[in-house]
Design a protein around this motif. Sequence first.
Motif, PDB file in Angstrom:
ATOM      1  N   LEU A 242       0.899  -1.226   0.143  1.00  0.00           N
ATOM      2  CA  LEU A 242       0.030  -0.152  -0.049  1.00  0.00           C
ATOM      3  C   LEU A 242       0.860   1.246  -0.087  1.00  0.00           C
ATOM      4  CD1 LEU A 242      -2.752  -1.267   2.334  1.00  0.00           C
ATOM      5  CD2 LEU A 242      -3.238  -0.433   0.064  1.00  0.00           C
TER       6      LEU A 242
ATOM      7  N   THR B 210       1.685   1.765  -3.503  1.00  0.00           N
ATOM      8  CA  THR B 210       0.442   2.315  -4.390  1.00  0.00           C
ATOM      9  C   THR B 210       0.358   3.622  -4.033  1.00  0.00           C
ATOM     10  OG1 THR B 210      -0.534   0.149  -4.078  1.00  0.00           O
ATOM     11  CG2 THR B 210      -2.291   1.958  -4.510  1.00  0.00           C
TER      12      THR B 210
ATOM     13  N   GLU C 141      -8.625  11.878   4.277  1.00  0.00           N
ATOM     14  CA  GLU C 141      -9.968  11.037   3.647  1.00  0.00           C
ATOM     15  C   GLU C 141      -9.534   9.454   3.748  1.00  0.00           C
ATOM     16  OE1 GLU C 141     -10.368  11.246  -0.352  1.00  0.00           O
ATOM     17  OE2 GLU C 141     -12.656  10.467  -0.461  1.00  0.00           O
ATOM     18  N   LEU C 142      -8.355   9.043   3.559  1.00  0.00           N
ATOM     19  CA  LEU C 142      -8.025   7.724   3.402  1.00  0.00           C
ATOM     20  C   LEU C 142      -7.771   6.894   4.946  1.00  0.00           C
ATOM     21  CD1 LEU C 142      -5.547   7.553   0.770  1.00  0.00           C
ATOM     22  CD2 LEU C 142      -7.512   6.383   0.511  1.00  0.00           C
TER      23      LEU C 142
ATOM     24  N   ILE D  13      -6.042   1.163   5.761  1.00  0.00           N
ATOM     25  CA  ILE D  13      -4.569   1.034   5.408  1.00  0.00           C
ATOM     26  C   ILE D  13      -3.620   1.276   6.590  1.00  0.00           C
ATOM     27  CG2 ILE D  13      -2.966   2.466   4.133  1.00  0.00           C
ATOM     28  CD1 ILE D  13      -5.138   3.337   2.058  1.00  0.00           C
TER      29      ILE D  13
ATOM     30  N   LEU E  27     -16.676   1.915   3.375  1.00  0.00           N
ATOM     31  CA  LEU E  27     -17.610   2.590   3.974  1.00  0.00           C
ATOM     32  C   LEU E  27     -17.702   4.068   3.459  1.00  0.00           C
ATOM     33  CD1 LEU E  27     -15.682   3.005   7.658  1.00  0.00           C
ATOM     34  CD2 LEU E  27     -16.833   1.260   6.793  1.00  0.00           C
ATOM     35  N   GLU E  28     -17.230   3.887   2.128  1.00  0.00           N
ATOM     36  CA  GLU E  28     -17.635   4.942   1.248  1.00  0.00           C
ATOM     37  C   GLU E  28     -17.220   4.583  -0.167  1.00  0.00           C
ATOM     38  OE1 GLU E  28     -17.171   9.608   2.025  1.00  0.00           O
ATOM     39  OE2 GLU E  28     -15.348   8.917   0.718  1.00  0.00           O
TER      40      GLU E  28
ATOM     41  N   GLY F 233     -15.462   5.016  -3.508  1.00  0.00           N
ATOM     42  CA  GLY F 233     -14.376   5.864  -4.243  1.00  0.00           C
ATOM     43  C   GLY F 233     -13.536   6.606  -3.433  1.00  0.00           C
ATOM     44  N   THR F 234     -13.333   6.074  -2.176  1.00  0.00           N
ATOM     45  CA  THR F 234     -12.368   6.835  -1.222  1.00  0.00           C
ATOM     46  C   THR F 234     -10.984   6.806  -2.005  1.00  0.00           C
ATOM     47  OG1 THR F 234     -13.764   6.242   0.499  1.00  0.00           O
ATOM     48  CG2 THR F 234     -11.349   7.046   1.166  1.00  0.00           C
ATOM     49  N   GLY F 235     -10.513   7.970  -2.091  1.00  0.00           N
ATOM     50  CA  GLY F 235      -9.047   7.778  -2.629  1.00  0.00           C
ATOM     51  C   GLY F 235      -8.952   8.003  -4.081  1.00  0.00           C
TER      52      GLY F 235
ATOM     53  N   HIS G 172      -8.356   9.802  -7.412  1.00  0.00           N
ATOM     54  CA  HIS G 172      -7.662  11.144  -7.894  1.00  0.00           C
ATOM     55  C   HIS G 172      -8.379  11.655  -8.875  1.00  0.00           C
ATOM     56  CE1 HIS G 172      -4.577  13.839  -8.216  1.00  0.00           C
ATOM     57  NE2 HIS G 172      -4.142  13.712  -6.928  1.00  0.00           N
TER      58      HIS G 172
ATOM     59  N   GLU H 229      -6.781  13.689 -11.061  1.00  0.00           N
ATOM     60  CA  GLU H 229      -5.917  13.725 -12.296  1.00  0.00           C
ATOM     61  C   GLU H 229      -5.687  12.357 -12.924  1.00  0.00           C
ATOM     62  OE1 GLU H 229      -5.327  16.533 -13.560  1.00  0.00           O
ATOM     63  OE2 GLU H 229      -5.616  17.924 -11.964  1.00  0.00           O
ATOM     64  N   LEU H 230      -5.858  11.337 -12.113  1.00  0.00           N
ATOM     65  CA  LEU H 230      -5.697  10.050 -12.618  1.00  0.00           C
ATOM     66  C   LEU H 230      -6.815   9.621 -13.515  1.00  0.00           C
ATOM     67  CD1 LEU H 230      -4.301   8.118  -9.694  1.00  0.00           C
ATOM     68  CD2 LEU H 230      -3.063   9.196 -11.648  1.00  0.00           C
TER      69      LEU H 230
ATOM     70  N   GLU I 164      -6.290   4.219 -14.188  1.00  0.00           N
ATOM     71  CA  GLU I 164      -5.450   4.284 -12.901  1.00  0.00           C
ATOM     72  C   GLU I 164      -6.208   4.384 -11.724  1.00  0.00           C
ATOM     73  OE1 GLU I 164      -2.098   6.792 -15.292  1.00  0.00           O
ATOM     74  OE2 GLU I 164      -3.800   8.036 -14.493  1.00  0.00           O
TER      75      GLU I 164
ATOM     76  N   LEU J 121      -5.605   1.832  -8.427  1.00  0.00           N
ATOM     77  CA  LEU J 121      -5.460   2.680  -7.145  1.00  0.00           C
ATOM     78  C   LEU J 121      -6.577   2.301  -6.171  1.00  0.00           C
ATOM     79  CD1 LEU J 121      -4.102   5.013  -5.519  1.00  0.00           C
ATOM     80  CD2 LEU J 121      -5.689   6.411  -6.368  1.00  0.00           C
TER      81      LEU J 121
ATOM     82  N   GLN K 129      -6.668  -1.484  -5.045  1.00  0.00           N
ATOM     83  CA  GLN K 129      -5.348  -1.728  -4.036  1.00  0.00           C
ATOM     84  C   GLN K 129      -5.765  -1.205  -2.523  1.00  0.00           C
ATOM     85  OE1 GLN K 129      -1.128  -2.008  -6.109  1.00  0.00           O
ATOM     86  NE2 GLN K 129      -2.350  -0.567  -7.441  1.00  0.00           N
ATOM     87  N   ILE K 130      -6.180   0.238  -2.705  1.00  0.00           N
ATOM     88  CA  ILE K 130      -6.635   0.686  -1.491  1.00  0.00           C
ATOM     89  C   ILE K 130      -7.699  -0.318  -0.610  1.00  0.00           C
ATOM     90  CG2 ILE K 130      -8.035   2.513  -0.275  1.00  0.00           C
ATOM     91  CD1 ILE K 130      -6.565   4.128  -2.197  1.00  0.00           C
TER      92      ILE K 130
ATOM     93  N   GLY L 182      -7.856  -3.551  -1.061  1.00  0.00           N
ATOM     94  CA  GLY L 182      -7.071  -4.691  -0.391  1.00  0.00           C
ATOM     95  C   GLY L 182      -6.881  -5.845  -1.687  1.00  0.00           C
TER      96      GLY L 182
ATOM     97  N   ARG M  88      -2.873  -6.304  -7.350  1.00  0.00           N
ATOM     98  CA  ARG M  88      -2.872  -5.658  -8.891  1.00  0.00           C
ATOM     99  C   ARG M  88      -3.196  -6.636  -9.769  1.00  0.00           C
ATOM    100  NH1 ARG M  88      -0.279  -1.335 -11.481  1.00  0.00           N
ATOM    101  NH2 ARG M  88       0.299  -0.311  -9.565  1.00  0.00           N
TER     102      ARG M  88
ATOM    103  N   LYS N 189     -11.688  13.655 -13.326  1.00  0.00           N
ATOM    104  CA  LYS N 189     -12.200  15.022 -13.173  1.00  0.00           C
ATOM    105  C   LYS N 189     -13.288  15.240 -14.205  1.00  0.00           C
ATOM    106  CE  LYS N 189      -8.323  17.284 -15.758  1.00  0.00           C
ATOM    107  NZ  LYS N 189      -7.311  18.377 -15.427  1.00  0.00           N
TER     108      LYS N 189
END
Lengths: 239, 371
Positions: A6, A9, A82-83, A89, B71-72, B74-76, B78, B80-81, B85, B89, B92-93, B95, B98, B123
């Motif tokens: 992580l 990541t 937020e994370l 994590i 718990l939500e 789409g947490t994390g 980004h 710009e990605l 991508e 991301l 993996q957050i 758990g 890849r 975005k």
Amino acid sequence: MQTLRLGWTLAERDLRTRYAHSVLGSLWSLAQPLAMATALFFVGKAWNRTISADLWLLGWVVWNVFSSSAFSGALSLAHNRELVTKTAIPAFSYPLSKAIVAAVDGAVGLVLWGIFAVVTGVHANATLAVGALFAFAASLAGGLGMGALLALPAARVRDVAVALPFLAQLGLLLSPLLLGTSTSFSEHLPWIPGWGPVQAVLTQSVGSDVGYLWAAALLLLGMGFGVLKRWGKNAADWV
Amino acid sequence: MKPFIHFDQLTKKFGAHTAVDRLSGRWEAGSSVGIVGANGAGKSTFLRLLSGISAPTSGTLSSSGRLASLLEVGTGFHPELTGRENIFLYGQILGLRRAEIRAQLDAIADFSGVSAQLDLPLKHFSSGQKIRLGFSVAAQLRSDIILLDEVLGVGDAAFQQQSFERMQSLLSEEGRMAVVVSHHLGTIRRMCTQALWLEAGRERLSGPVADVLEAYKNAYAAPEETETLPANPWIASVRWSNSLVAGQPARLEVALNNNSPLQRPNLRLTLFNQHGEFLAPLSPVTSGLESILWPKRARIVLEFDRLPLMRGTYHLGLRLTENDLELAHLPVALPFAVEEGLYFPKGDTFAPRLNGLWLDPRWTVAESNPA
């Protein structure tokens, strides 16, 4: 293993998004160490420090690995609210991700230094190269440890977070990079990694105090990991 | 060892406030537990303790099996990605490895319905598309224990149904366990075998889902209530301005607490029946009233010439957004009751049933043309 995965990541996210909307893009990774080393070279000249430009570059790269991993690592929990509050994590992954980013930047700087050293031929020797790699690794380990140690206080008390950028600048001014090599702080405070390794690189003497430096770096790393392992879950309540 | 969660005297305090108060229990594989309770009852805090996100002040918690918490959605993410991508991301957050994500990439893209945009930065996605993408990644979770907090009510009605079915199918696999927090009693009823009702951080009742929900519904239905003061800084009040009779005029008023004008605002009201099941959406934007700006302390009024609800109890959910950013989300903003009345002036050919909508299409009857 999950912590490491992580951490990588999050580091990948930071690296991919860092130069978004920038015209030069990842060229900044090269421009920054070069510009800083040039500036330090002229400052050193003005202070009558007779160190060649490639050693300034190397010293800055090693210092920057330490300071960047320590200070951005310290802010890593506060900046990932937020994370931290919504995902499980492991807390150590956050400063680890910052250390990985610092290591990537440092690696770019090391490659630059290598090219520079070979082209000029002044300091192209194996001893210095090995010393540089050791210093780099010790700085990274120590910086990560310090970042992990400071991450919870910075999340809990925002004064710490506000003061950290200032301390980072102060740290550079106090480091042997600008103080020179003969009467540097590292002689008196050899347990502060990042300062000592820079000293070792600049004096090209990587022998005697490397053991202390590694011990200090690993101690910091162990303490930082232990603190976040034990109290890391409090971050979700504090950020 | 079969997956389980065991907690004993689990307590979480924030200063003098006790959010979770001495909860004890043991849930085994094969069970799905719904957690219900009013806002502030401690449901989400309890789920965060179970997830390992937050540490208990006292008490013990142990579990076995791979645990994933959602718990939500789409947490994390980004902005710009790219969508692709962000899939890696976010996966993996949550758990996932890849390689697991790579193997499921096509399925994720298909489920989300945004395959064509996967290589665009996030975005440029609409908020609905982001939610769909987030849930599609989460739907690939293959954990023994899955903890869900109000994530099955995201997206439009069709996507809600799609995601609900996906979760049900995941949980039907042997050895799985789920803990679901939701204000939608229908979701809890359909997904869970057991339920835990929390009140002020304490267990009010636990047991078979039907028993707990019945008791909870009886305590909270409040049929006479036509006004509420939701615990949200953006919402001053939500109220019906008259008693509600099927087929009679009705006026709903939502007063906001905004101290400055709202830009590109939207208010989405969702009507649920007595079982917490979705009935109908209401929004000024979908009704053609798209506003650039709402004034300070805006007051939004909805008027029905003939209230199209059958006799029964209902509740309204509310979501307030500005520039697509959520300002307030109240799953149960206003419970209310409707009295029996005549929707059609000439009388009804059906006996009025509980919790339904009267529809009034234009009818025609003509002879079919021979083929």
